[in-house]
Design a protein around this motif. Structure first.
Motif, PDB file in Angstrom:
ATOM      1  N   ALA A   1       0.764  -1.144  -0.137  1.00 34.35           N
ATOM      2  CA  ALA A   1       0.165  -0.082  -0.109  1.00 34.35           C
ATOM      3  C   ALA A   1       0.761   1.437  -0.161  1.00 34.35           C
ATOM      4  O   ALA A   1       0.618   2.449  -0.684  1.00 34.35           O
ATOM      5  CB  ALA A   1      -0.742  -0.196   1.233  1.00 34.35           C
ATOM      6  N   ALA A   2       1.992   1.294   0.752  1.00 35.05           N
ATOM      7  CA  ALA A   2       2.918   2.474   0.808  1.00 35.05           C
ATOM      8  C   ALA A   2       3.449   2.682  -0.615  1.00 35.05           C
ATOM      9  O   ALA A   2       3.551   3.763  -1.193  1.00 35.05           O
ATOM     10  CB  ALA A   2       3.925   2.002   1.860  1.00 35.05           C
ATOM     11  N   ARG A   3       3.912   1.314  -1.161  1.00 36.53           N
ATOM     12  CA  ARG A   3       4.540   1.865  -2.301  1.00 36.53           C
ATOM     13  C   ARG A   3       3.534   2.333  -3.593  1.00 36.53           C
ATOM     14  O   ARG A   3       3.903   3.286  -4.302  1.00 36.53           O
ATOM     15  CB  ARG A   3       5.101   0.484  -2.977  1.00 36.53           C
ATOM     16  CG  ARG A   3       6.302   0.047  -2.252  1.00 36.53           C
ATOM     17  CD  ARG A   3       6.993  -1.453  -3.077  1.00 36.53           C
ATOM     18  NE  ARG A   3       8.176  -1.828  -2.329  1.00 36.53           N
ATOM     19  CZ  ARG A   3       8.091  -2.804  -1.310  1.00 36.53           C
ATOM     20  NH1 ARG A   3       6.889  -3.657  -1.277  1.00 36.53           N
ATOM     21  NH2 ARG A   3       8.999  -3.311  -0.642  1.00 36.53           N
ATOM     22  N   ALA A   4       2.329   1.514  -3.297  1.00 36.83           N
ATOM     23  CA  ALA A   4       1.403   2.092  -4.511  1.00 36.83           C
ATOM     24  C   ALA A   4       0.847   3.399  -4.258  1.00 36.83           C
ATOM     25  O   ALA A   4       0.502   4.167  -5.076  1.00 36.83           O
ATOM     26  CB  ALA A   4       0.056   1.310  -4.128  1.00 36.83           C
ATOM     27  N   GLY A   5       0.872   4.019  -3.093  1.00 41.09           N
ATOM     28  CA  GLY A   5       0.407   5.514  -2.917  1.00 41.09           C
ATOM     29  C   GLY A   5       1.699   6.453  -2.719  1.00 41.09           C
ATOM     30  O   GLY A   5       1.438   7.546  -2.347  1.00 41.09           O
ATOM     31  N   GLY A   6       2.948   5.892  -3.110  1.00 41.57           N
ATOM     32  CA  GLY A   6       4.195   6.701  -2.885  1.00 41.57           C
ATOM     33  C   GLY A   6       4.493   7.313  -1.656  1.00 41.57           C
ATOM     34  O   GLY A   6       4.950   8.467  -1.369  1.00 41.57           O
ATOM     35  N   VAL A   7       3.994   6.501  -0.566  1.00 47.14           N
ATOM     36  CA  VAL A   7       4.590   7.196   0.847  1.00 47.14           C
ATOM     37  C   VAL A   7       5.690   6.483   1.160  1.00 47.14           C
ATOM     38  O   VAL A   7       6.206   5.377   1.057  1.00 47.14           O
ATOM     39  CB  VAL A   7       3.529   6.369   1.788  1.00 47.14           C
ATOM     40  CG1 VAL A   7       3.727   6.833   3.136  1.00 47.14           C
ATOM     41  CG2 VAL A   7       2.064   6.853   1.343  1.00 47.14           C
ATOM     42  N   PRO A   8       6.627   7.429   1.606  1.00 44.49           N
ATOM     43  CA  PRO A   8       7.944   7.037   2.074  1.00 44.49           C
ATOM     44  C   PRO A   8       8.467   6.173   3.235  1.00 44.49           C
ATOM     45  O   PRO A   8       8.925   6.895   3.852  1.00 44.49           O
ATOM     46  CB  PRO A   8       8.924   8.431   1.896  1.00 44.49           C
ATOM     47  CG  PRO A   8       7.750   9.310   2.278  1.00 44.49           C
ATOM     48  CD  PRO A   8       6.567   8.921   1.486  1.00 44.49           C
TER      49      PRO A   8
END
Length: 308
Positions: free
Chosen positions: A257-264
């Motif tokens: 989910a973090a990768r898909a949302g561009g969350v570092p």
């Protein structure tokens, strides 16, 4: 429904689902259960769950259908391909307590509503101990009316239920919560290993951190070293309360989910890597707090290399 009791179809009677179903029976509800594993079904029957014979029969007879399954593909497969939705009466409330991808939870909700059903995603926190004691926390996603109807049943199986928002919001809350937990357990474990290297006893570090700014659930309830918290898995050879492969699964969902949302989410991504390695190795049948043993071995290996 008579005197507040419901007829409940419960699909998935493993370490979590079995005790949850048993608590519903104890509260006076009729529970029709099904699991692919005969031994799990047999254990549930001993606690008063009725053998439904099939998942479709459980759904056809029930007012509410609860699922507790390993992954999103199992939930969607059961809903769509194995006829669970087709077997249920229109308007039946489907509560999925599995921990799955947010997108899969939303897809399951869409499939249920398209079939004329009502749906709620309601993953849990609290592990096997919480399932047995009826002290789970439920994080629910879906409509307010569906949550209101489900809440009395969730109260039987847990001590707290939070309506987090629309479809998929429960799963979003679950993976965020477990990202915090996974990172916290690694941090607590590293601190104990560091303390050992500095000659600090585990009890001394616990006594300080448990009443200072280092206090957290991973320390005070699930302490990763034997001694300070007698009820923690560390005192039972890391026999699982919350198994390492389940933590690895949840962190993988959070990382995706973090990768898909561009969350570092650097710590979350690294925690996912560490738990994947642990779960695939020595932690396959251990509690997630046992990761302290791999960190300790890693320090020993590093010391050996420097000495060489």
């Amino acid at each position: 429904m008579v005197n507040g009791t419901r007829t409940i179809g419960f699909i998935g009677l493993g370490h979590m689902g079995g005790p949850m179903a048993a608590n519903l029976v104890e509260d006076g509800h009729r529970v029709l259960g099904y699991d692919l594993m005969p031994e799990l079904l047999a254990q549930a029957v001993e606690s008063g769950v009725e053998d439904a014979g099939s998942s479709a029969h459980a759904a056809a007879t029930a007012d509410v259908v609860i699922t507790m399954l390993p992954a999103g593909r199992h939930v969607l497969g059961l809903y769509r391909d194995e006829g669970l939705l087709a077997a249920a009466r229109p308007g039946t409330l489907f509560i999925d307590c599995s921990t799955i991808d947010v997108a899969d939870a939303r897809a399951a909700h869409e499939a249920a509503t398209a079939a004329g059903m009502r749906a709620l995603d309601a993953p849990v926190s609290g592990g096997v101990v919480g399932a047995e004691a009826g002290t789970l926390t439920f994080m629910a996603g879906g409509g307010g009316a569906e949550f209101a109807e489900a809440e009395p049943l969730l109260a039987v199986m847990g001590k707290k239920a939070v309506h987090c928002g629309g479809p998929g919001a429960g799963q979003a809350a679950k993976i965020c919560n477990n990202m915090i937990l996974g990172i916290s357990m690694i941090a607590v474990s590293e601190a104990f290993v560091l303390g050992e290297s500095l000659g600090l006893s585990a009890q001394s570090l616990f006594d300080v951190a448990s009443t200072a700014s280092g206090q957290c659930w991973a320390l005070t309830a699930n302490c990763p070293v034997p001694g300070p918290v007698p009820t923690s898995p560390a005192n039972r050879d890391y026999r699982p309360g919350f198994a390492a492969p389940l933590m690895a699964k949840d962190l993988a969902l959070a990382a995706s989910a973090a990768r898909a949302g561009g969350v570092p989410a650097e710590l979350g991504l690294r925690a996912a890597e560490l738990y994947a390695e642990y779960a695939e190795g020595g932690g396959a049948d251990q509690d997630f707090s046992g990761i302290v043993t791999t960190l300790r071995r890693g320090m020993a290996d590093d010391t050996g290399r420097r000495g060489a």
